[in-house]
Enzyme design. Sequence first.
Site, mmCIF file in Angstrom:
data_model
loop_
_atom_site.group_PDB
_atom_site.id
_atom_site.type_symbol
_atom_site.label_atom_id
_atom_site.label_comp_id
_atom_site.label_asym_id
_atom_site.label_seq_id
_atom_site.Cartn_x
_atom_site.Cartn_y
_atom_site.Cartn_z
ATOM 1 N N HIS A 256 0.884 -1.234 0.048
ATOM 2 C CA HIS A 256 0.033 0.146 -0.055
ATOM 3 C C HIS A 256 0.825 1.192 0.222
ATOM 4 O O HIS A 256 1.989 1.351 0.509
ATOM 5 C CB HIS A 256 -1.009 -0.141 1.242
ATOM 6 N N GLU B 167 -3.353 2.521 -7.211
ATOM 7 C CA GLU B 167 -3.887 3.608 -6.479
ATOM 8 C C GLU B 167 -2.821 4.747 -6.403
ATOM 9 O O GLU B 167 -1.811 4.771 -5.995
ATOM 10 C CB GLU B 167 -3.975 3.246 -4.870
ATOM 11 N N GLY C 4 -6.097 9.330 0.403
ATOM 12 C CA GLY C 4 -6.382 10.188 1.746
ATOM 13 C C GLY C 4 -6.937 11.477 1.643
ATOM 14 O O GLY C 4 -7.536 11.931 0.454
ATOM 15 N N SER D 81 -9.731 8.014 -2.918
ATOM 16 C CA SER D 81 -10.641 8.922 -2.849
ATOM 17 C C SER D 81 -11.894 8.485 -3.611
ATOM 18 O O SER D 81 -12.657 9.318 -4.132
ATOM 19 C CB SER D 81 -10.216 10.480 -3.591
HETATM 20 P P1 PGA Z 1 -9.109 6.751 0.508
HETATM 21 O O1 PGA Z 1 -7.960 5.725 0.731
HETATM 22 O O2 PGA Z 1 -10.325 6.193 -0.337
HETATM 23 O O3 PGA Z 1 -9.478 7.285 1.718
HETATM 24 O O4 PGA Z 1 -8.397 7.925 -0.425
HETATM 25 C C1 PGA Z 1 -7.523 4.714 -0.189
HETATM 26 C C2 PGA Z 1 -6.605 3.854 0.108
HETATM 27 O O5 PGA Z 1 -5.539 4.161 0.841
HETATM 28 O O6 PGA Z 1 -6.569 2.630 -0.331
#
Ligand code: PGA
Length: 259
Positions: A91, A163, A169, A209
């Site tokens: 991640h 991602e 975030g 997001s």
């Molecule tokens: P988020 O996180 O949807 O809050 O942006 C995604 C992730 O970290 O996998």
Amino acid sequence: MGTNLKMYKNNQETVSYLKELKEKVAAFRCPELELFVIPSFTALAEAVKAAEGAIKIGAQNMYWEDAGEYTGEISPKMLKAIGVDLIEIGHSERRHKFGESNFDVNRKVLAALRYGFTPLICVGETAADKEYRITNECLREQLKIGLYGVTGDQARRLWIAYEPVWAIGVAGKPATPEYADRSHQVIKETLAELFPDCGQEIPVLYGGSVNSQNATGLMEQPAIDGLFIGRAAWEADSFAAIIKQVLAVAQKKSELTLL
Ligand code: PGA
């Protein structure tokens, strides 16, 4: 599709979240839905029990050795013993806040496969990679190193999450569906090159997001097979609402392939 709970929910909160989610999703009666939740280590054993097989449970990280002098680490053997299904590997927060390299990711992928887990491997470019227009190179490098030594047979068990680091975030901005789809195509081409027999079938999920406003548009893209969600999925109600949207699009997509 699924969610990573990051370092937010404790044991009890995870269990009540799972119970509520399980009830809501049962109402959709959709056996094809591969739903997963990735809680903190301390909640894993109870999460597996609470999910009762209706929701796959994953670990947010894992060390690659079976046992040894590795204070603070968790081994594949320990996770196997409590019945975890899936291991999230690489991640963006692991890579960028804890310095995990593509080579570490590779060792973890091979260990996860050795133990029969589904490895969910996260890849994605930083804002700087995007600025310098090396997104495709970055994705290819993460995949080629991260999946080094994986056999064609093992590859059938892989899941990939795209991602982009700049999209994740509170400070993140979601990728547009078109941008995400282009990156997914690069990922799929690379997977097909690495695994000619099954690369095209490896599911590639989008994360960063995702919310109820953009989930449908993202899912409508041809190369996006599912969603990996953070904040917007941490209340069972709002996650269930997004799942419902995704199921509607998935149904439309499968009708399209039938034509
Ligand atoms: P988020 O996180 O949807 O809050 O942006 C995604 C992730 O970290 O996998």
